[in-house]
Design an enzyme around this catalytic site. Structure first.
Site, PDB file in Angstrom:
ATOM      1  N   GLU A  56      -0.659  11.456  -0.904  1.00 25.22           N
ATOM      2  CA  GLU A  56      -0.521  10.330  -1.839  1.00 25.22           C
ATOM      3  C   GLU A  56      -1.805   9.519  -1.755  1.00 25.22           C
ATOM      4  O   GLU A  56      -2.119   8.938  -0.730  1.00 25.22           O
ATOM      5  CB  GLU A  56       0.686   9.468  -1.451  1.00 25.22           C
ATOM      6  N   ARG A  60      -5.447   1.595  -4.323  1.00 22.00           N
ATOM      7  CA  ARG A  60      -5.824   0.318  -3.688  1.00 22.00           C
ATOM      8  C   ARG A  60      -7.325   0.177  -3.521  1.00 22.00           C
ATOM      9  O   ARG A  60      -7.806  -0.884  -3.151  1.00 22.00           O
ATOM     10  CB  ARG A  60      -5.158   0.208  -2.312  1.00 22.00           C
ATOM     11  N   LYS A 144      11.261   5.937  -3.106  1.00 21.64           N
ATOM     12  CA  LYS A 144      10.557   5.576  -1.878  1.00 21.64           C
ATOM     13  C   LYS A 144      11.209   4.309  -1.337  1.00 21.64           C
ATOM     14  O   LYS A 144      11.351   3.330  -2.086  1.00 21.64           O
ATOM     15  CB  LYS A 144       9.093   5.312  -2.215  1.00 21.64           C
TER      16      LYS A 144
HETATM   17  O1  LIG Z   1       1.510   0.174   2.587  1.00 19.48           O
HETATM   18  C1  LIG Z   1       2.007   1.068   3.192  1.00 19.48           C
HETATM   19  C2  LIG Z   1       1.236   2.097   3.829  1.00 19.48           C
HETATM   20  O2  LIG Z   1       0.459   2.697   2.911  1.00 19.48           O
HETATM   21  C3  LIG Z   1       2.113   3.038   4.564  1.00 19.48           C
HETATM   22  O3  LIG Z   1       2.745   2.316   5.536  1.00 19.48           O
HETATM   23  P1  LIG Z   1       2.193   2.287   7.018  1.00 19.48           P
HETATM   24  O4  LIG Z   1       0.753   1.862   6.985  1.00 19.48           O
HETATM   25  O5  LIG Z   1       3.073   1.292   7.713  1.00 19.48           O
HETATM   26  O6  LIG Z   1       2.351   3.674   7.556  1.00 19.48           O
HETATM   27  C1  LIG Z   2       3.587   1.942  -0.583  1.00 21.52           C
HETATM   28  C2  LIG Z   2       3.287   2.962  -1.538  1.00 21.52           C
HETATM   29  O1  LIG Z   2       3.713   4.090  -1.407  1.00 21.52           O
HETATM   30  C3  LIG Z   2       2.473   2.628  -2.686  1.00 21.52           C
HETATM   31  O2  LIG Z   2       1.649   1.736  -2.565  1.00 21.52           O
HETATM   32  O3  LIG Z   2       2.664   3.248  -3.724  1.00 21.52           O
END
Ligand SMILES: O=C[C@H](O)COP(=O)(O)O
Ligand SMILES: CC(=O)C(=O)O
Length: 219
Positions: A56, A60, A144
Site C-alpha cells: 500500500e 502522504r 480497514k
Molecule cells: O497511519 C498508519 C500507518 O500507516 C500504519 O500504522 P502504524 O504506523 O501504526 O503501523
Molecule cells: C491508514 C491508511 O491505510 C491510509 O492512510 O490509507
C-alpha cells in the site's frame, strides 16, 4: 478502424473477491510513505525479498503517485495499491497511475460512492460500527479498521463480528510483531497493515529481515 469493446466495471461481489485474494496473498500489508524517489525500487525489492508483495503506497508524500506508476511498470509481479486516498480527485489520480486497490483511512459518502463507479476495488477505513454501516449500506463488506489499536484492537473486532458476521477487516495502526498473531487469529481478520518493517535506517536488508520475521510468526 478498431472498435474498443467496453468492459463493464466489476460488480461489488467481484471486487470483494479481488480484495479477499490480495489480502490472502498479503497477510501483512506494508503501509508505505515514500520519502525519497530513489527509495522506491530498493524498498519494494527489500519487502519483496522478505515475502511482502502486496504494497500500500500512501499519498502522504509527493512521491506516492510516481511510486505506484513505477512499481506497476518496473515490478509487475507485485500488487500495488494506493493508500490515504481521501477524495474523488485522489481516487481518479491513483486509478490513472495504475493502482490495483485503493485504501482510505476513513469513509466519506463522496469517496465511497466514487469508488462504486471505479473498476478498482476499495478497502474503506472505518473506526466504528456507525462508519461501517455507511459503507455496508452501499454494499461494502471489506474494511480497514483504522487506527486499530486505538479503536479497540482485537476486542473491538470480536465485538464487531457479532452484528457484522459477513464483514472482514484489515486492521492497521499500532499492529506490530507483539500483537500480530492475536489479530490474525480472529476469523474476521483477513490481513493486517502496518509500517513497523519499513525502518530503513539499518539498511535495506534490515527491512527484508524484519518482513520475513513477521511473516514467520504467522506460519
Ligand atoms: O497511519 C498508519 C500507518 O500507516 C500504519 O500504522 P502504524 O504506523 O501504526 O503501523
Ligand atoms: C491508514 C491508511 O491505510 C491510509 O492512510 O490509507
Amino acid at each position: 478502424m478498431t472498435h474498443a469493446i467496453s468492459r463493464p466495471n466489476p460488480t461489488m461481489a467481484e471486487k470483494i473477491a479481488s480484495i479477499d485474494a490480495l489480502c490472502a496473498r498479503a497477510r501483512i500489508m506494508p503501509v508505505i510513505t515514500i520519502a525519497r524517489e530513489e527509495d522506491i525500487l530498493p524498498l519494494a525489492d527489500a519487502l519483496d525479498a522478505g515475502g511482502l508483495q502486496v504494497l500500500e503506497i500512501t499519498l502522504r508524500s509527493a512521491h506516492g503517485l510516481t511510486a505506484i506508476r513505477r512499481l506497476r511498470e518496473e515490478r509487475p509481479h507485485l500488487c500495488v495499491g494506493a493508500g490515504t486516498v481521501l477524495d474523488r480527485h485522489m481516487l481518479d489520480a491513483v486509478e490513472k497511475a495504475g493502482a490495483q486497490f485503493i485504501v482510505s483511512p476513513g469513509s466519506t459518502d463522496e469517496l465511497l460512492r466514487a469508488a462504486l463507479d471505479s473498476p478498482v476495488p476499495m478497502l474503506p477505513g472505518v473506526s466504528s460500527a456507525s462508519d461501517l454501516m455507511i459503507g455496508y449500506a452501499l454494499g461494502y463488506r471489506r474494511f480497514k479498521l483504522f487506527p486499530a489499536e486505538i479503536c479497540g484492537g482485537t476486542a473491538a473486532l470480536k465485538a464487531l463480528g457479532g452484528p457484522f458476521g459477513d464483514v472482514r477487516f484489515c486492521p492497521t495502526g499500532g499492529v506490530n510483531p507483539d500483537n500480530l498473531q492475536r489479530y490474525m487469529a480472529l476469523a474476521n481478520v483477513m490481513c493486517v497493515g502496518g509500517s513497523w518493517m519499513l525502518d530503513s535506517s539499518a539498511g535495506w536488508d534490515s527491512v527484508r529481515r524484519t518482513s520475513a520475521e513477521a511473516l514467520a510468526l504467522l506460519n
